[in-house]
Design a protein around this motif. Structure first.
Motif, PDB file in Angstrom:
ATOM      1  N   GLU A  91      32.629  37.521  37.590  1.00  9.78           N
ATOM      2  CA  GLU A  91      31.203  36.795  37.480  1.00  9.78           C
ATOM      3  C   GLU A  91      30.646  37.439  36.310  1.00  9.78           C
ATOM      4  OE1 GLU A  91      28.829  36.986  41.063  1.00  9.78           O
ATOM      5  OE2 GLU A  91      30.764  36.860  42.256  1.00  9.78           O
ATOM      6  N   THR A  92      30.746  38.820  35.848  1.00 11.70           N
ATOM      7  CA  THR A  92      30.011  39.431  34.781  1.00 11.70           C
ATOM      8  C   THR A  92      31.056  40.284  34.022  1.00 11.70           C
ATOM      9  OG1 THR A  92      28.281  40.645  33.958  1.00 11.70           O
ATOM     10  CG2 THR A  92      29.251  41.066  36.454  1.00 11.70           C
ATOM     11  N   LEU A  93      30.832  40.666  32.752  1.00 11.15           N
ATOM     12  CA  LEU A  93      31.479  41.661  32.117  1.00 11.15           C
ATOM     13  C   LEU A  93      31.114  43.027  32.433  1.00 11.15           C
ATOM     14  CD1 LEU A  93      31.337  40.045  28.480  1.00 11.15           C
ATOM     15  CD2 LEU A  93      33.265  40.266  30.008  1.00 11.15           C
ATOM     16  N   TYR A  94      29.821  43.140  32.923  1.00  5.84           N
ATOM     17  CA  TYR A  94      29.368  44.694  33.343  1.00  5.84           C
ATOM     18  C   TYR A  94      28.400  44.244  34.190  1.00  5.84           C
ATOM     19  CZ  TYR A  94      26.761  48.981  33.293  1.00  5.84           C
ATOM     20  OH  TYR A  94      26.228  50.232  33.370  1.00  5.84           O
ATOM     21  N   ASP A  95      28.941  45.187  35.400  1.00  4.70           N
ATOM     22  CA  ASP A  95      27.893  45.206  36.736  1.00  4.70           C
ATOM     23  C   ASP A  95      27.150  46.579  36.782  1.00  4.70           C
ATOM     24  OD1 ASP A  95      26.781  45.242  39.297  1.00  4.70           O
ATOM     25  OD2 ASP A  95      28.529  44.916  40.222  1.00  4.70           O
ATOM     26  N   VAL A 108      43.435  43.680  42.094  1.00  3.02           N
ATOM     27  CA  VAL A 108      42.934  42.602  42.816  1.00  3.02           C
ATOM     28  C   VAL A 108      41.393  43.054  42.878  1.00  3.02           C
ATOM     29  CG1 VAL A 108      42.737  41.595  45.144  1.00  3.02           C
ATOM     30  CG2 VAL A 108      44.932  42.478  43.957  1.00  3.02           C
ATOM     31  N   LEU A 109      40.517  42.095  42.775  1.00  2.00           N
ATOM     32  CA  LEU A 109      39.007  42.600  43.090  1.00  2.00           C
ATOM     33  C   LEU A 109      38.604  42.335  44.429  1.00  2.00           C
ATOM     34  CD1 LEU A 109      37.031  40.103  40.431  1.00  2.00           C
ATOM     35  CD2 LEU A 109      37.799  42.342  40.198  1.00  2.00           C
ATOM     36  N   LYS A 110      37.928  43.507  44.862  1.00  2.00           N
ATOM     37  CA  LYS A 110      37.462  43.556  46.161  1.00  2.00           C
ATOM     38  C   LYS A 110      36.409  42.753  46.369  1.00  2.00           C
ATOM     39  CE  LYS A 110      39.133  48.375  46.396  1.00  2.00           C
ATOM     40  NZ  LYS A 110      38.750  49.502  45.728  1.00  2.00           N
ATOM     41  N   GLN A 111      36.306  42.287  47.888  1.00  2.00           N
ATOM     42  CA  GLN A 111      35.304  41.417  48.277  1.00  2.00           C
ATOM     43  C   GLN A 111      34.021  42.043  47.744  1.00  2.00           C
ATOM     44  OE1 GLN A 111      35.724  38.677  50.120  1.00  2.00           O
ATOM     45  NE2 GLN A 111      33.535  38.230  50.403  1.00  2.00           N
ATOM     46  N   GLY A 112      33.223  41.114  47.143  1.00  2.00           N
ATOM     47  CA  GLY A 112      32.022  41.293  46.594  1.00  2.00           C
ATOM     48  C   GLY A 112      31.910  41.987  45.207  1.00  2.00           C
ATOM     49  N   GLU A 113      32.853  42.413  44.663  1.00  2.18           N
ATOM     50  CA  GLU A 113      32.958  42.962  43.235  1.00  2.18           C
ATOM     51  C   GLU A 113      32.731  41.849  42.245  1.00  2.18           C
ATOM     52  OE1 GLU A 113      35.667  46.835  43.133  1.00  2.18           O
ATOM     53  OE2 GLU A 113      36.835  44.853  42.857  1.00  2.18           O
ATOM     54  N   LYS A 114      31.930  42.128  41.270  1.00  4.90           N
ATOM     55  CA  LYS A 114      31.545  41.028  40.212  1.00  4.90           C
ATOM     56  C   LYS A 114      32.432  41.419  38.936  1.00  4.90           C
ATOM     57  CE  LYS A 114      26.972  40.642  41.848  1.00  4.90           C
ATOM     58  NZ  LYS A 114      25.550  40.786  41.439  1.00  4.90           N
ATOM     59  N   THR A 115      32.935  42.242  38.875  1.00  2.02           N
ATOM     60  CA  THR A 115      33.864  42.716  37.746  1.00  2.02           C
ATOM     61  C   THR A 115      34.877  43.483  38.062  1.00  2.02           C
ATOM     62  OG1 THR A 115      33.698  43.224  35.186  1.00  2.02           O
ATOM     63  CG2 THR A 115      32.515  44.574  36.794  1.00  2.02           C
ATOM     64  N   GLY A 116      35.887  43.811  36.905  1.00  2.73           N
ATOM     65  CA  GLY A 116      36.815  44.844  37.341  1.00  2.73           C
ATOM     66  C   GLY A 116      38.108  44.430  36.488  1.00  2.73           C
ATOM     67  N   ALA A 117      39.285  44.501  37.055  1.00  2.00           N
ATOM     68  CA  ALA A 117      40.527  43.910  36.469  1.00  2.00           C
ATOM     69  C   ALA A 117      40.430  42.590  36.083  1.00  2.00           C
ATOM     70  CB  ALA A 117      41.790  44.319  37.356  1.00  2.00           C
ATOM     71  N   ALA A 118      41.075  42.240  34.868  1.00  4.35           N
ATOM     72  CA  ALA A 118      40.782  40.813  34.531  1.00  4.35           C
ATOM     73  C   ALA A 118      41.988  39.939  35.138  1.00  4.35           C
ATOM     74  CB  ALA A 118      40.608  40.554  33.187  1.00  4.35           C
ATOM     75  N   VAL A 119      43.207  40.558  35.378  1.00  2.00           N
ATOM     76  CA  VAL A 119      44.470  39.914  35.616  1.00  2.00           C
ATOM     77  C   VAL A 119      44.787  40.264  36.936  1.00  2.00           C
ATOM     78  CG1 VAL A 119      46.950  39.791  35.065  1.00  2.00           C
ATOM     79  CG2 VAL A 119      45.005  40.275  33.198  1.00  2.00           C
ATOM     80  N   LYS A 120      44.946  39.105  37.914  1.00  7.71           N
ATOM     81  CA  LYS A 120      45.726  39.304  39.139  1.00  7.71           C
ATOM     82  C   LYS A 120      47.281  39.607  39.047  1.00  7.71           C
ATOM     83  CE  LYS A 120      42.819  36.347  42.066  1.00  7.71           C
ATOM     84  NZ  LYS A 120      43.197  35.035  42.693  1.00  7.71           N
ATOM     85  N   VAL A 121      47.881  38.904  38.301  1.00  5.31           N
ATOM     86  CA  VAL A 121      49.297  38.768  38.238  1.00  5.31           C
ATOM     87  C   VAL A 121      49.822  38.446  36.652  1.00  5.31           C
ATOM     88  CG1 VAL A 121      51.555  37.736  39.040  1.00  5.31           C
ATOM     89  CG2 VAL A 121      49.593  38.203  40.498  1.00  5.31           C
ATOM     90  N   VAL A 122      50.801  39.163  36.312  1.00  7.36           N
ATOM     91  CA  VAL A 122      51.239  38.597  34.743  1.00  7.36           C
ATOM     92  C   VAL A 122      52.797  37.819  35.421  1.00  7.36           C
ATOM     93  CG1 VAL A 122      52.384  40.679  34.497  1.00  7.36           C
ATOM     94  CG2 VAL A 122      52.045  39.121  32.515  1.00  7.36           C
TER      95      VAL A 122
END
Length: 179
Positions: A91-95, A108-122
């Motif tokens: 949702e954003t580059l910086y929370d 994996v982004l946890k429920q409610g996280e707006k930012t974090g790891a950009a990639v789920k799977v390569v």
């Protein structure tokens, strides 16, 4: 020739595919570098099986190296191979609330996280190219049913396989299997 079998999606599946039969390829064997080198050496080449194994091994190592550096590798008339990603929807580059920034990592982004790891799977992607396009593949491929599927079709029709009620031919060109 590609042999096909039928796979039924479980009735308990909550999708429109539930209970439907889908054709799947029945793979005969897995061909590694040594098996491919042996096959290639049988084509009256001046190169020994051992030399071919060495060249193919180096090719694989170098292909992997190039892909991991962000390059695509085009093997003429076969495939373009490249790395691709399935991304998280940030949702954003910086929370500011969590002091978390978007990161070029896998996670994996946890429920409610707006930012974090950009990639789920390569993933590794191979896309046909040259004389091995989907259209060319459709022209050249031949299908047949596996013996087991032929028997299942005959049983579904009520035919006794020994009476010749189901021919089960398999040399028809094009993308559909006989039936």
């Amino acid at each position: 020739m590609l042999e096909l079998y039928l796979s039924k999606v479980t009735e308990s599946s909550e999708t429109e595919q539930a209970g439907k039969l889908y054709a799947r390829v029945s793979y005969k064997q897995s061909m590694g570098i040594k098996e491919m080198a042996h096959h290639m050496a049988e084509h009256n080449t001046a190169f020994s099986e051992g030399l071919i194994v060495g060249v193919l091994t180096d090719f694989v190592r170098c292909t992997r190296e190039m892909i991991l550096q962000g390059n695509t590798v085009k093997i003429d008339n076969l495939a373009i191979i490249k790395a691709t990603v399935q991304a998280n929807g940030l949702e954003t580059l910086y929370d500011a609330q969590t002091d978390k920034v978007a990161s070029a990592t896998i996670g994996v982004l946890k429920q409610g996280e707006k930012t974090g790891a950009a990639v789920k799977v390569v993933k590794l992607l191979a896309q046909s190219t040259g004389d091995f396009t989907r259209e060319e593949l459709k022209k050249d491929v031949r299908f047949s049913w596996t013996d087991k599927t032929k028997a299942e079709i005959a049983a579904a029709k009520g035919d006794n396989p020994g009476t010749g009620g189901y021919s089960g031919g398999g040399n028809a060109p094009g993308p559909s299997a006989e039936g």
